[in-house]
Design an enzyme around this catalytic site. Sequence first.
Site, mmCIF file in Angstrom:
data_model
loop_
_atom_site.group_PDB
_atom_site.id
_atom_site.type_symbol
_atom_site.label_atom_id
_atom_site.label_comp_id
_atom_site.label_asym_id
_atom_site.label_seq_id
_atom_site.Cartn_x
_atom_site.Cartn_y
_atom_site.Cartn_z
ATOM 1 N N ASP A 107 0.865 -1.171 0.000
ATOM 2 C CA ASP A 107 0.000 0.000 0.000
ATOM 3 C C ASP A 107 0.918 1.243 0.000
ATOM 4 O O ASP A 107 1.404 1.650 -1.049
ATOM 5 C CB ASP A 107 -0.904 -0.102 1.230
ATOM 6 C CG ASP A 107 -1.944 0.988 1.329
ATOM 7 O OD1 ASP A 107 -2.000 1.844 0.439
ATOM 8 O OD2 ASP A 107 -2.718 0.997 2.298
ATOM 9 N N PHE A 156 -10.241 -0.707 -0.156
ATOM 10 C CA PHE A 156 -9.932 -1.694 0.880
ATOM 11 C C PHE A 156 -10.424 -3.063 0.450
ATOM 12 O O PHE A 156 -11.601 -3.246 0.154
ATOM 13 C CB PHE A 156 -10.573 -1.290 2.218
ATOM 14 C CG PHE A 156 -10.154 -2.187 3.334
ATOM 15 C CD1 PHE A 156 -8.908 -2.033 3.942
ATOM 16 C CD2 PHE A 156 -10.979 -3.216 3.763
ATOM 17 C CE1 PHE A 156 -8.501 -2.886 4.955
ATOM 18 C CE2 PHE A 156 -10.577 -4.076 4.791
ATOM 19 C CZ PHE A 156 -9.340 -3.901 5.379
HETATM 20 P P1 5GP Z 1 1.791 -0.444 3.810
HETATM 21 O O1 5GP Z 1 2.828 -0.505 4.912
HETATM 22 O O2 5GP Z 1 2.345 -0.781 2.453
HETATM 23 O O3 5GP Z 1 1.020 0.842 3.807
HETATM 24 O O4 5GP Z 1 0.681 -1.493 4.166
HETATM 25 C C1 5GP Z 1 0.938 -2.811 4.215
HETATM 26 C C2 5GP Z 1 -0.059 -3.552 5.064
HETATM 27 O O5 5GP Z 1 -1.287 -2.848 5.265
HETATM 28 C C3 5GP Z 1 -0.428 -4.823 4.358
HETATM 29 O O6 5GP Z 1 0.519 -5.849 4.612
HETATM 30 C C4 5GP Z 1 -1.808 -5.086 4.905
HETATM 31 O O7 5GP Z 1 -1.704 -5.776 6.107
HETATM 32 C C5 5GP Z 1 -2.381 -3.707 5.150
HETATM 33 N N1 5GP Z 1 -3.251 -3.282 4.027
HETATM 34 C C6 5GP Z 1 -3.024 -2.314 3.125
HETATM 35 N N2 5GP Z 1 -4.040 -2.201 2.253
HETATM 36 C C7 5GP Z 1 -4.949 -3.140 2.605
HETATM 37 C C8 5GP Z 1 -6.232 -3.546 2.075
HETATM 38 O O8 5GP Z 1 -6.777 -3.022 1.087
HETATM 39 N N3 5GP Z 1 -6.870 -4.560 2.733
HETATM 40 C C9 5GP Z 1 -6.336 -5.182 3.821
HETATM 41 N N4 5GP Z 1 -7.039 -6.171 4.354
HETATM 42 N N5 5GP Z 1 -5.138 -4.831 4.341
HETATM 43 C C10 5GP Z 1 -4.451 -3.826 3.738
#
Ligand code: 5GP
Length: 178
Positions: A107, A156
């Site tokens: 993300d 999401f």
């Molecule tokens: P980042 O550190 O890249 O912002 O986010 C990584 C983590 O956020 C992912 O490993 C996941 O656990 C959570 N995450 C980000 N986007 C989503 C989403 O659309 N759905 C879900 N269930 N988790 C997400």
Amino acid sequence: MSKIVTIKDKQFKPYISQQQISDAVKNIANTINVELEKDLPLFLVVLNGSFMFAADLLKEVSIPCEISFIKVASYHGTTSSGTVTELIGLTEDITGRTVVIVEDIVDTGITLEKLITVLNRKNVKQIKVATVLLKPESYNKEFTIDYFGMKIPNDFVVGYGLDYDGQGRNLKEIYVLA
Ligand code: 5GP
């Protein structure tokens, strides 16, 4: 494809089918089989979300490789830098190794950045990143996402390992907030 699913207070609708996921995972594996054939890669599976992807991906990886499962824990330490990141479960000596980080979704890339920073201190040969989903509108780090299944907008999603408040990880398809 199945219909709306309700998890706690939210409803989710079908978004990415099993077939689409399976095709994307096979594509990733095929690329890895060619690119990392001689590297004896160590797949570092980031729990919990990546368990399903890891199982499917590794069944399609046909080159010599090793697999290990880790969790990323961040806490406020007493150092000046503030947050301390620790990898739980990494017992292998990874000096000089090719490491493939196996993620469910990238993300903002904050989680990945923490992980890569810790791995780089361990003098690995190279780090590759494999993820099922990538949110390009949100991702603002410079690391290359070497292998990704699909790019999605900033919605999401749940299923295929991804949870909403602890539930939904067991869904075979990927669902989006309805
Ligand atoms: P980042 O550190 O890249 O912002 O986010 C990584 C983590 O956020 C992912 O490993 C996941 O656990 C959570 N995450 C980000 N986007 C989503 C989403 O659309 N759905 C879900 N269930 N988790 C997400």
